[in-house]
Design an enzyme around this catalytic site. Structure first.
Site, mmCIF file in Angstrom:
data_model
loop_
_atom_site.group_PDB
_atom_site.id
_atom_site.type_symbol
_atom_site.label_atom_id
_atom_site.label_comp_id
_atom_site.label_asym_id
_atom_site.label_seq_id
_atom_site.Cartn_x
_atom_site.Cartn_y
_atom_site.Cartn_z
ATOM 1 C CB CYS A 36 61.803 -63.763 -7.815
ATOM 2 S SG CYS A 36 60.539 -64.420 -6.810
ATOM 3 C CE LYS A 72 63.548 -59.951 -4.280
ATOM 4 N NZ LYS A 72 63.385 -61.209 -3.641
HETATM 5 N N1 SAJ Z 1 67.528 -72.232 -12.431
HETATM 6 C C1 SAJ Z 1 68.170 -73.002 -13.334
HETATM 7 N N2 SAJ Z 1 69.496 -73.053 -13.214
HETATM 8 C C2 SAJ Z 1 70.221 -73.046 -11.741
HETATM 9 C C3 SAJ Z 1 69.322 -72.687 -10.842
HETATM 10 C C4 SAJ Z 1 68.089 -72.139 -11.271
HETATM 11 O O1 SAJ Z 1 67.998 -72.922 -14.672
HETATM 12 O O2 SAJ Z 1 71.392 -73.384 -11.523
HETATM 13 C C5 SAJ Z 1 66.277 -71.789 -12.841
HETATM 14 C C6 SAJ Z 1 65.214 -72.806 -12.149
HETATM 15 O O3 SAJ Z 1 64.879 -73.883 -12.681
HETATM 16 C C7 SAJ Z 1 63.970 -71.789 -11.907
HETATM 17 C C8 SAJ Z 1 64.677 -70.107 -11.988
HETATM 18 O O4 SAJ Z 1 66.078 -70.524 -12.336
HETATM 19 O O5 SAJ Z 1 63.279 -71.564 -13.333
HETATM 20 C C9 SAJ Z 1 64.893 -69.607 -10.585
HETATM 21 O O6 SAJ Z 1 65.106 -70.640 -9.489
HETATM 22 P P1 SAJ Z 1 65.870 -70.277 -8.424
HETATM 23 O O7 SAJ Z 1 65.874 -71.424 -7.325
HETATM 24 O O8 SAJ Z 1 66.872 -69.653 -8.835
HETATM 25 O O9 SAJ Z 1 65.258 -69.034 -7.724
HETATM 26 P P2 SAJ Z 1 63.421 -68.659 -7.143
HETATM 27 O O10 SAJ Z 1 63.158 -67.869 -8.212
HETATM 28 O O11 SAJ Z 1 62.797 -69.734 -6.698
HETATM 29 O O12 SAJ Z 1 63.911 -67.732 -5.748
HETATM 30 C C10 SAJ Z 1 64.787 -66.772 -5.923
HETATM 31 C C11 SAJ Z 1 65.799 -66.454 -4.785
HETATM 32 N N3 SAJ Z 1 66.803 -65.380 -4.973
HETATM 33 C C12 SAJ Z 1 68.202 -66.044 -5.334
HETATM 34 O O13 SAJ Z 1 68.718 -66.930 -4.937
HETATM 35 C C13 SAJ Z 1 69.142 -64.757 -5.409
HETATM 36 C C14 SAJ Z 1 65.133 -66.289 -3.528
HETATM 37 O O14 SAJ Z 1 66.111 -66.082 -2.437
HETATM 38 C C15 SAJ Z 1 64.274 -65.045 -3.701
HETATM 39 O O15 SAJ Z 1 63.489 -64.799 -2.700
HETATM 40 C C16 SAJ Z 1 63.222 -65.170 -4.715
HETATM 41 O O16 SAJ Z 1 63.877 -65.282 -5.877
HETATM 42 C C17 SAJ Z 1 62.418 -63.979 -4.998
HETATM 43 O O17 SAJ Z 1 61.371 -64.237 -4.344
HETATM 44 O O18 SAJ Z 1 62.753 -63.112 -5.359
#
Ligand code: SAJ
Length: 433
Positions: free
Chosen positions: A269, A215
């Protein structure tokens, strides 16, 4: 193993969809939460969180009569702990030349304590909350053993991380592969039987500490990849390059997939979990630590872009679009957008924010009830979160609602040509031209 009744402790973004899914699939579920308001809301049939698809599953579960609520766990075949594990807000630890955040495991330990009086021989307990490596074995098991029962012999204990994406929780809960880490092989098997009730994705059984590490590795991997994208945005600006163009060209390479820069990384996360590795092994987690620092300092980089647009920030009227931690969700936890607003306020700007998914916003931030109200007196419009409705804004229409002729796009959401044709000067994150 057969499960007639389970208790789900923690009815938040993970616990509530999980409890609803089990109940909708024929298991009797008692949902437990320490927050009386949350229980009252759910008992009324209302939801305290917004998540696409959740209302349907929740209503199916309620209609079945198999989902009920309680302040305390009751006797059951299995217990699932899905409480938050944020980091401690009150202090930083130092070690190995680093200052780092540490996990706040109080809710996990309190949940385990609450299970002790109702734990019975043969029960299964599953921890779902993201936790530092070895938490299940070293911290949760000893608490449960206060019952007089022995882990692995009298009761079964496993760790199974949730891995669902906010905004797609209900679908991903069912479809994603699921990892079950048993403290003993029997616990892993029992965990597999439990989640097979509704999980359609592959269920992989391993040991508890491997599952904990899996995780953390997933989210740390993503954090580091976003950090390099953010660093590229700073480099591009220095070199007079458009980072978005550069990334799209680089991504044509078959083995390159650069993520998107932005005003920072938020949520409960990705911006939290890598710290659990740093805390557990500060002498080893160098790259992880550096990536966290890059991402945590990105709101300051975003602030400088607004400063570039406006010249000075003191007394300037700014409309901030979006406060959520990412697009099309109502979750404001660890939101970099909110952090940028706070930084703008500290610099003396008068910010009025609009967050369509949570119009009340956050304490300390003046929030408008509508887009019109947010932009009415603004000098500059700053896009912080690319909610679909903001991406779709027609700049010509917006120009009629606002005196602002400056706009800042932190997300590469707006077409420079269209915005400039509508009379705006558009500043874009990571664009040095
Ligand atoms: N973000 C960026 N650039 C990107 C992608 C995301 O700046 O290219 C930012 C987003 O705006 C946000 C943050 O990163 O602020 C996180 O967003 P996210 O969509 O990457 O992830 P979360 O936090 O919504 O969900 C993640 C997911 N993990 C992965 O993709 C490895 C999800 O599958 C997990 O279940 C979740 O964390 C969790 O609960 O741990």
């Amino acid at each position: 193993m057969k499960f007639n009744r389970i208790c789900v402790l923690g009815l938040g973004y993970i616990g509530l969809p999980t409890a609803s899914a089990f109940a909708a699939h024929g298991v009797e579920v008692v949902g437990v939460d320490v927050n009386a308001d949350v229980l009252a809301t759910l008992q009324r049939g209302d939801l305290h969180i917004q998540e696409p698809g959740l209302r349907e599953t929740f209503e199916t579960a309620l209609r079945s009569g198999r989902l009920t609520f309680s302040e305390k766990p009751v006797e059951a075949d299995a217990f699932i702990i899905a409480v938050p594990t944020p980091f401690r807000e009150d202090y930083l630890r130092e070690g190995a030349g680093k200052r780092y955040k540490v996990a706040d495991l109080r809710a996990v330990l309190a949940a385990a304590e609450a299970i002790v009086p109702v734990l019975r021989r043969g029960n299964l307990v599953v921890l779902e909350s993201t936790s530092p490596p070895r938490t299940t074995v070293d911290l949760v098991q000893p608490v449960l053993e206060k019952s007089g029962l022995k882990g692995g012999e009298d009761f079964l204990l496993a760790y199974s991380p949730e891995r669902v994406l906010p905004g797609q929780i209900v679908r991903e809960l069912v479809e994603n592969a699921r990892v079950i880490g048993g403290v003993t092989p029997a616990a892993g098997q029992a965990g597999r039987d439990l989640y097979a009730v509704f999980v359609k994705g592959q269920i992989v059984v391993t040991d508890a500490t491997t599952a904990e590490m899996v995780k953390l590795m997933e989210n740390t991997y993503r954090d580091i990849n976003i950090a390099i994208a953010n660093e590229f945005s700073r480099l591009a600006e220095r070199f007079g390059v458009d980072v978005w163009e550069a990334i799209s060209v680089a991504n044509l390479h078959p083995r390159v997939k650069i993520l998107s820069p932005g005003p920072g990384v938020g949520g409960h996360c990705i911006s939290v979990d890598p710290w659990f590795f740093v805390e557990a092994a500060p002498d080893l987690a160098d790259l992880i630590y550096t990536a966290r620092q890059v991402n945590d300092s990105q709101p300051r980089f975003a602030l400088r872009l607004v400063e570039r647009a406006l010249g000075s920030l003191a007394g300037r009227r700014i409309a901030a679009l979006g406060l959520a931690f990412k697009p099309d969700v109502d979750d404001l936890r660890e939101s970099p957008a909110a952090e940028v607003v706070h930084l703008l306020q500290e610099a003396g700007a008068r910010v009025r924010a609009f967050e369509p998914f949570r119009p009340e916003g956050l304490p300390g931030i003046e929030c408008a009830a509508s887009l019109e109200e947010a932009v009415r007196e603004a000098e500059c419009i700053v896009l912080l979160v690319h909610h679909a409705q903001f991406v779709a804004l027609d700049p010509a229409e917006l120009a009629r609602l606002t005196p602002a002729r400056l706009a800042v796009d932190m997300r590469n959401a707006w077409s420079p040509a269209a915005w400039e044709a509508a009379g705006f000067r558009l500043f874009r994150l990571g664009v040095g031209k």
